[in-house]
Scaffold this motif. Structure first.
Motif, short mmCIF file in Angstrom:
data_model
loop_
_atom_site.label_atom_id
_atom_site.label_comp_id
_atom_site.label_asym_id
_atom_site.label_seq_id
_atom_site.Cartn_x
_atom_site.Cartn_y
_atom_site.Cartn_z
N UNK A 36 3.87 25.26 -10.45
CA UNK A 36 2.85 25.78 -9.54
C UNK A 36 1.51 25.08 -9.59
N UNK A 37 1.42 23.96 -10.29
CA UNK A 37 0.20 23.16 -10.33
C UNK A 37 0.49 21.86 -9.59
N UNK A 38 0.17 21.80 -8.29
CA UNK A 38 0.57 20.66 -7.45
C UNK A 38 0.09 19.31 -7.99
N UNK A 39 0.86 18.27 -7.66
CA UNK A 39 0.53 16.91 -8.09
C UNK A 39 -0.92 16.55 -7.83
N UNK A 40 -1.43 16.91 -6.65
CA UNK A 40 -2.79 16.51 -6.29
C UNK A 40 -3.84 17.56 -6.69
N UNK A 41 -3.43 18.56 -7.45
CA UNK A 41 -4.36 19.60 -7.89
C UNK A 41 -5.11 19.18 -9.15
N UNK A 42 -6.28 19.75 -9.36
CA UNK A 42 -7.10 19.37 -10.51
C UNK A 42 -6.43 19.64 -11.86
N UNK A 43 -5.69 20.74 -12.01
CA UNK A 43 -5.05 21.04 -13.30
C UNK A 43 -4.00 19.99 -13.62
N UNK A 44 -3.17 19.65 -12.63
CA UNK A 44 -2.13 18.64 -12.85
C UNK A 44 -2.76 17.30 -13.17
N UNK A 45 -3.75 16.90 -12.40
CA UNK A 45 -4.38 15.60 -12.63
C UNK A 45 -5.07 15.54 -14.00
N UNK A 46 -5.72 16.62 -14.39
CA UNK A 46 -6.42 16.65 -15.68
C UNK A 46 -5.44 16.58 -16.84
N UNK A 47 -4.41 17.42 -16.84
CA UNK A 47 -3.46 17.44 -17.94
C UNK A 47 -2.64 16.15 -17.98
N UNK A 48 -2.32 15.59 -16.82
CA UNK A 48 -1.58 14.33 -16.79
C UNK A 48 -2.43 13.20 -17.38
#
Length: 139
Positions: A36-48
């Protein structure tokens, strides 16, 4: 009305190579998207991005010939937690001033994570970071 708490976990060993690090980073992003944390979302980008730094460090500084590194990603309503474990005991990560083109990875983790640290284990260590996604921004 009882609220439903959703907890997810992904854990896997990877070869201690640049290819293993690349695969680990991609799987972190993919799992977060599935949770539920989309690829282009801030949570996904930060953790990645944090994952890229930690797995790169595991390969570059924590590599022991013939040993893999382990990645564990967990998600619950309060935090996304990433753990990267390697088997090299004598090299513990520390924040220090950058030297030339290297040395900025942990500074980036420090800036992006809500909390991070190092936990010794036998053999080796686990470097972990937590990000608390904001309901309003997704980070």
């Amino acid at each position: 009305m009882k609220s439903e708490i959703s907890t997810h976990e992904f854990s896997m060993r990877f070869t201690s190579t640049p290819r293993g690090a690349r695969l680990a980073r991609r799987l972190v992003s993919h799992r977060l998207h599935e949770w539920g944390h989309p690829y282009d979302g801030p949570a996904n980008q930060t953790v990645t991005l944090i994952a890229a730094e930690l797995v790169s460090n595991a390969v570059r500084h924590g590599h022991v010939p013939g040993r893999d590194f382990r990645l564990r990603l967990t998600a619950d309503p309060d935090a996304l937690r990433l753990e990267v474990s390697d088997t090299r005991t004598e090299r513990l990560p520390e924040l220090r001033a950058p030297c030339g083109e290297s040395g900025r990875g942990l500074m980036l983790v420090e800036a992006l994570a809500d909390k991070w640290g190092v936990t010794p284990r036998q053999p080796g260590k686990t470097v972990w970071a937590e990000v608390r996604p904001s309901p309003a921004t997704g980070r």
